[in-house]
Design an enzyme around this catalytic site. Structure first.
Site, mmCIF file in Angstrom:
data_model
loop_
_atom_site.group_PDB
_atom_site.id
_atom_site.type_symbol
_atom_site.label_atom_id
_atom_site.label_comp_id
_atom_site.label_asym_id
_atom_site.label_seq_id
_atom_site.Cartn_x
_atom_site.Cartn_y
_atom_site.Cartn_z
ATOM 1 N N HIS A 72 33.807 107.173 18.174
ATOM 2 C CA HIS A 72 33.068 107.179 19.445
ATOM 3 C C HIS A 72 33.148 105.803 20.086
ATOM 4 C CE1 HIS A 72 30.367 110.986 19.232
ATOM 5 N NE2 HIS A 72 31.584 111.216 18.791
ATOM 6 N N TYR A 201 21.156 109.418 24.256
ATOM 7 C CA TYR A 201 19.808 108.918 23.968
ATOM 8 C C TYR A 201 18.990 109.112 25.239
ATOM 9 C CZ TYR A 201 21.521 106.516 19.734
ATOM 10 O OH TYR A 201 22.047 106.224 18.504
ATOM 11 N N PRO A 292 15.194 104.955 13.020
ATOM 12 C CA PRO A 292 16.593 105.390 13.134
ATOM 13 C C PRO A 292 17.216 105.232 14.526
ATOM 14 C CG PRO A 292 15.128 107.282 13.050
ATOM 15 C CD PRO A 292 14.268 106.085 12.825
ATOM 16 N N LYS A 296 20.957 102.104 12.236
ATOM 17 C CA LYS A 296 21.297 100.924 11.435
ATOM 18 C C LYS A 296 21.036 101.052 9.933
ATOM 19 C CE LYS A 296 23.076 98.264 14.397
ATOM 20 N NZ LYS A 296 24.320 99.019 14.505
ATOM 21 N N TYR A 384 25.015 97.649 18.674
ATOM 22 C CA TYR A 384 25.222 99.031 18.242
ATOM 23 C C TYR A 384 26.451 99.143 17.346
ATOM 24 C CZ TYR A 384 24.757 104.096 18.430
ATOM 25 O OH TYR A 384 24.567 105.419 18.083
HETATM 26 C C1 PHB Z 1 22.378 111.130 13.552
HETATM 27 O O1 PHB Z 1 23.423 111.680 13.933
HETATM 28 O O2 PHB Z 1 21.749 111.577 12.591
HETATM 29 C C2 PHB Z 1 21.867 109.936 14.257
HETATM 30 C C3 PHB Z 1 22.621 109.384 15.288
HETATM 31 C C4 PHB Z 1 22.152 108.270 15.956
HETATM 32 C C5 PHB Z 1 20.940 107.717 15.611
HETATM 33 C C6 PHB Z 1 20.189 108.266 14.579
HETATM 34 C C7 PHB Z 1 20.660 109.371 13.897
HETATM 35 O O3 PHB Z 1 20.485 106.644 16.302
#
Ligand code: PHB
Ligand code: APR
Length: 390
Positions: A72, A201, A292, A296, A384
């Site tokens: 990605h 997000y 989460p 990280k 990130y």
């Molecule tokens: C996930 O795919 O589980 C996931 C992706 C991004 C995040 C947290 C969890 O910030």
């Protein structure tokens, strides 16, 4: 039994450390409380930083990841019903992330250990670490109904937040910092192709939502909920309706499908310091927790053990303890950066139940800044994709 490095915990931290040491010819044993099936099937995170991808490849665990993982090059921040893409490679000297489930990383590392003759004892619960302040520490553990002893040169506590390693460090030596958040995530796995190419997000007045994925056929989605949320109050239709609302964007629809898994995860920030007591070392969730939102947790665990393995290898090959002495400080510097980034992403995107209207407008102002300023977007991007492990 005797080994060089006794490792408690077969999560990503313990398994990767074991592999890095074995590759350097350093004998080690992993003790894991749970069954192999349990460890291989629990659903956790899914985004690997470039650093994590690099170390997994270098230690021989990258083959399936490179076939099945999804590279990605950006994420979307969605707010006010509009999407704003943050490109990574153009802002980070070509770096990106890999979407590949933590549970698959764990399976790959266990398979590699099995192939190379590594030792992982499942259903082996570490009960105590003794002699951490001597040159010959040992782990007392229970396996097949018997109390046994693993003697070693070093003990690596990779035993997660609830493990015993951290508790072995005397209270007068250990300091901890902690923050709890007034919300949690309700996460689902669904058998439906992702409705987007990159992670979304979303900031919404009803709370945060995240659209992630596991493969071209499986979507992973999250909703901000209350910390004590009752899953029974969330039948499938309610979950999808809430995701539709929070992820809404003109001209875009969220595909629904059968939900195969659901769980509520609390959010916490936590750091313990120092990460070393004599010959006992802490790594991964045993030492620190992040919410989460910045993806990280797994990556910090991988960075810790990359540093720890290098330090043990230097000691083993050159009788040089400099890197062991520096481990806690070096790892913690990176940990605190990631703690801040995870806190930043969390407070930027979630609806705090105690937040006033002013706080809400500040979030929108900052989101607008990240979406429109190259400098702000570059800062988010470099955090990130992950800062270098030095
Ligand atoms: C996930 O795919 O589980 C996931 C992706 C991004 C995040 C947290 C969890 O910030
Ligand atoms: N004896 C043996 N094993 C133990 C003990 C014990 N006393 N206590 C805990 N364990 C095991 C747990 O069963 C678990 O398998 O230690 C392991 C710790 O693994 P994780 O919790 O996965 O922690 P870590 O390897 O540090 O991985 C980092 O990143 O995405 C985040 O929290 C997520 O798991 C993830 C973490």
């Amino acid at each position: 039994m005797r080994t060089r490095v006794g490792i408690i915990g077969a999560g990503p931290a313990g398994l990767l450390l074991s592999q890095l040491l074995r590759q350097a010819g350093i004998d080690n044993v992993v003790l894991e409380d749970r069954t192999r099936a349990h460890v291989e099937h629990r659903q956790r995170a899914g985004v690997l930083e470039q650093n994590t991808v690099d170390v997994l490849r270098a230690c021989g665990a990258g083959e399936r990841m490179d076939r099945r993982g999804l590279r990605h090059d950006g994420i979307e921040l969605r707010f006010h019903g509009e999407g704003h893409r943050i490109d990574f490679p153009s802002r980070t000297g070509g770096r990106s992330v890999m979407v590949y489930a933590q549970t698959e990383v764990v399976k790959d590392l266990i398979a590699l250990s099995e192939r190379d003759g590594g030792t992982i004892l499942f259903e082996a619960e570490a009960k105590a670490v003794e002699g951490a302040d001597t040159d010959s520490p040992l782990i007392r553990y229970v396996h097949e109904g018997e109390v046994k002893t693993l003697e070693c040169d070093f003990v690596a506590a990779c035993d997660g937040f609830h493990g015993i390693g951290r508790r072995t460090i005397p209270p007068g030596v250990l300091r901890t910092w902690e923050r709890e958040y007034p919300f949690a995530w309700l996460g689902i796995l669904a058998d439906v192709p992702p409705s987007c190419d990159e992670l979304v997000y979303a900031h919404h007045e009803r709370g945060f939502a995240l659209h992630s994925m596991r493969s071209p056929q499986v979507s992973r989605l999250y909703l901000q909920v209350a910390p004590d949320e009752n899953l029974d109050a969330w039948p499938d239709e309610r979950i999808w309706a809430e995701l539709d609302t929070r992820l809404a964007r003109g001209g875009w629809t969220l595909e629904h499908g059968p939900i195969t898994e659901r769980a509520v995860t609390p959010m916490r920030s936590f750091v313990a310091e120092p990460l070393r007591h004599g010959r006992l070392f802490l790594a991964g969730d045993a030492a620190h927790i992040v919410p989460p939102t910045g993806a990280k947790g797994l990556n910090l665990a991988a960075a810790d053990v990359t540093l720890l393995a290098a330090a043990i290898i230097r000691w083993h090959d050159k009788s040089d303890e400099t890197l062991l002495d520096a481990y806690s400080q070096t790892a913690l510097r990176r940990v605190w950066r990631a703690e801040h980034f995870s806190y930043f992403m969390t407070t930027l995107l979630h609806r705090d139940p105690h937040q006033d209207a002013y706080g809400y407008r500040l979030q929108l102002a900052h989101l607008d800044y990240v979406a429109s300023s190259d400098a702000a977007a570059a800062s988010l991007a470099e955090n990130y994709v992950g800062l270098p492990v030095v």
